[in-house]
Design an enzyme around this catalytic site. Structure first.
Site, mmCIF file in Angstrom:
data_model
loop_
_atom_site.group_PDB
_atom_site.id
_atom_site.type_symbol
_atom_site.label_atom_id
_atom_site.label_comp_id
_atom_site.label_asym_id
_atom_site.label_seq_id
_atom_site.Cartn_x
_atom_site.Cartn_y
_atom_site.Cartn_z
ATOM 1 C CB SER A 153 97.629 144.392 68.582
ATOM 2 O OG SER A 153 96.314 143.931 68.752
ATOM 3 N NE ARG B 24 99.608 145.240 63.811
ATOM 4 C CZ ARG B 24 98.497 144.602 64.181
ATOM 5 N NH1 ARG B 24 98.507 143.834 65.251
ATOM 6 N NH2 ARG B 24 97.383 144.729 63.484
ATOM 7 N N GLY C 90 93.973 133.632 65.915
ATOM 8 C CA GLY C 90 93.705 134.136 64.573
ATOM 9 C C GLY C 90 94.826 135.012 64.045
ATOM 10 C CG ASP D 242 89.388 142.927 69.401
ATOM 11 O OD1 ASP D 242 88.557 142.195 68.825
ATOM 12 O OD2 ASP D 242 90.610 142.818 69.235
ATOM 13 N NE ARG E 199 89.518 140.897 72.359
ATOM 14 C CZ ARG E 199 90.596 141.307 73.034
ATOM 15 N NH1 ARG E 199 90.470 141.674 74.299
ATOM 16 N NH2 ARG E 199 91.785 141.344 72.477
#
Length: 412
Positions: A22, A26, A69, A296, A371
Site C-alpha cells: 500500500s 502510493r 486493483g 484485508d 490472501r
C-alpha cells in the site's frame, strides 16, 4: 500446481517481511507526480507494485495492470492528469471489477475517459489533460482506493480539491495513510470535517523515502503463532514500525486477544525495527470485530478463529465481494472443505456459531486470490497434509511467502 503442507513442531525464526504494498504504490504515484528521479527505498517487489513501476517507466500505449486493483485505480487517476492517450486494462477478473464511481468522479473534474468495453468496467481509454479540480462528492462506502486515487492527484489540480464523502466511510485508515504520505511530500491535505477532505493546489516536493514492511503480510505470522501448539514458539518480523500508519497494524491488537504478544525492539517513531511474537494462553470463547477499517485482515481472522474453535461475528466486510474474488463466498466454500459451516448476512458479515460438517478432504482453491492462499496455509498446523491449489498467487503481494514458510520449518 498443488502444495501439500506440513507444519513444524517447533517455530523459532526471523522473517524479512516484504515492503508495504500500500505504501509502495502510493509512493510511486507521488514520486512520479513530483518529477522525482530517485526511487523510494525498500520498494515492494510484488506483482501489484511491479506493474506500476513498469507502467511509469515505459508508459506504453496499452497498460496492462493484470490483477492489480490498486494499480488500476491509481493509474486511472494518474493518466487523467498526465500526457498522451493510453488504454488501461487487466485480467478477465479485472474487467468485471467496477470502476464507474472513480470514472464518474474524474469526469466530473474534467477528465477525458471512455469505456472500451462494458460501461462501468475496465478497459478504459484515457486522454491526459490539465484538470481544474474544485468541489466533489462521492460515496464513502466504496473502495477507499477510489478515494485515495483522487487524493493523490489533487495537489496537481488547478483549484485543488474539496472532497465530501457521503454514506459510511469504509477503510478510513487507508485514506489517512494516503493523506499522511501526501503531507510527507509537501502537500497540504487535511480533514476539514468528519466527512470532508481539503487538498490545496500545492505541488509535491521530491524527497528521499523509506518504505515500511507490510503489516498485512505480518498477519499470516500472527495466525501461525496463534495456531501453533508450541508454547515456546517465537517469530521475529523485520522492518515494522511502532505507531505505524498502516491500517492493518491493528493486527497486533486483534491477535493480542487470541494470545499473541507483540514486542517492539524500539518504539522510536518512524524507525523500522524488529517485532517479536510470543504465545500466551487464549481463553477467548468468542470474537466480534468490525473490519471496516482493515478488510484485508478478515480472511486471516476467519480461518484462524475457526481452526482455534473460537466462535465469531465479523462485520464491515462489504468490500470483500469486489476484491480479487468474492471473498465472502470463497471463505464459506473453502472452510466447508475443512468441516466448518460459516454463514454470511447482509452482504457484509460473516459469523460462525460452532457448526461443523463432514470435511471433504479436497484441496483448498485459492480463487486467484493471494490472501486466500496465505490465510489458509497456516491451517496446516492443525490439519497436517493440508493441500492448496495454485499457490503461486501469493506473488501478488508476498512473493517469498512459501520460501519463508520453509525457513520457519514448514514442509511443502
Amino acid at each position: 500446481m498443488t502444495y501439500t503442507i506440513e507444519g513444524p513442531n517447533h517455530i523459532d525464526t526471523t522473517i524479512e517481511l516484504p515492503a508495504g504494498k500500500s505504501i509502495s504504490n502510493r509512493a510511486l504515484i507521488i514520486h512520479a507526480l513530483a518529477g522525482q528521479q530517485v526511487m523510494p527505498l525498500n520498494l515492494s517487489d510484488c506483482d501489484d507494485t511491479e506493474v506500476i513501476v513498469e507502467a511509469l517507466e515505459k508508459m506504453p500505449e496499452t497498460i496492462n495492470v493484470k490483477a492489480a486493483g490498486t494499480a488500476m485505480r491509481f493509474m486511472t487517476a494518474y493518466l487523467s492528469v498526465g500526457e498522451g492517450e493510453h488504454v488501461i486494462t487487466g485480467t478477465e477478473r479485472m474487467k468485471h471489477r467496477p470502476i464507474g464511481v472513480l470514472v464518474d468522479a474524474l469526469r466530473y473534474l474534467g477528465a477525458d475517459i471512455r469505456y472500451e468495453g462494458e460501461e462501468g468496467y475496465p478497459p478504459l481509454r484515457i486522454r491526459g489533460r490539465k484538470l481544474e479540480g474544485g468541489r466533489l462528492e462521492m460515496p464513502g462506502n466504496v473502495s477507499s482506493q477510489f478515494i485515495s486515487a483522487l487524493l493523490l492527484i489533487a495537489p496537481t489540480l488547478s483549484n485543488g480539491l474539496e472532497l465530501k464523502l457521503t454514506d459510511t466511510i469504509i477503510s478510513r485508515p487507508y485514506i489517512d495513510l494516503t493523506l499522511c504520505m501526501m503531507r510527507d511530500f509537501g502537500a497540504v491535505a487535511e480533514w476539514s470535517d468528519v466527512d470532508t477532505i481539503n487538498v490545496l493546489a500545492k505541488p509535491y516536493v521530491a524527497r528521499p523515502y523509506i518504505i515500511e514492511s507490510d503489516w498485512s503480510a505480518a498477519s499470516y505470522w500472527y495466525e501461525i503463532m496463534a495456531l501453533s501448539d508450541d508454547a515456546e514458539a517465537t517469530v521475529r518480523l523485520t522492518g515494522l514500525m511502532d505507531g505505524s500508519r498502516q491500517g492493518d497494524s491493528v493486527v497486533k491488537y486483534i491477535f493480542s486477544l487470541l494470545g499473541v504478544k507483540t514486542t517492539f525492539e524500539t518504539t522510536e517513531p518512524g524507525v523500522p525495527t524488529t517485532v517479536t511474537l510470543h504465545r500466551r494462553p487464549c481463553m477467548l470463547p468468542r470474537l466480534e470485530y468490525d473490519f471496516t477499517g482493515a478488510p484485508d485482515l478478515a480472511q486471516t481472522l476467519v480461518v484462524c478463529c475457526a481452526l482455534m474453535g473460537i466462535k465469531f461475528h465479523f462485520k464491515g466486510l462489504a468490500s470483500l465481494k469486489i476484491k480479487e474474488t468474492d471473498r465472502i463466498e470463497a471463505l464459506k466454500t473453502e472452510l466447508r472443505k475443512l468441516g466448518y459451516m460459516i454463514h454470511d448476512a447482509n452482504d457484509s458479515e460473516l459469523y460462525w456459531d460452532g457448526e461443523r460438517c463432514e470435511p471433504t478432504g479436497e484441496p483448498i482453491d485459492t480463487h486467484e486470490d493471494h490472501r486466500m492462499a496465505m490465510a489458509f496455509a497456516p491451517a496446516a498446523l492443525k490439519l497436517p497434509g493440508l493441500r492448496v491449489n495454485n499457490p503461486e498467487v501469493v506473488s501478488k503481494s508476498y512473493p517469498d511467502f512459501w520460501r519463508d514458510l520453509r525457513l520457519a520449518g514448514f514442509t511443502l
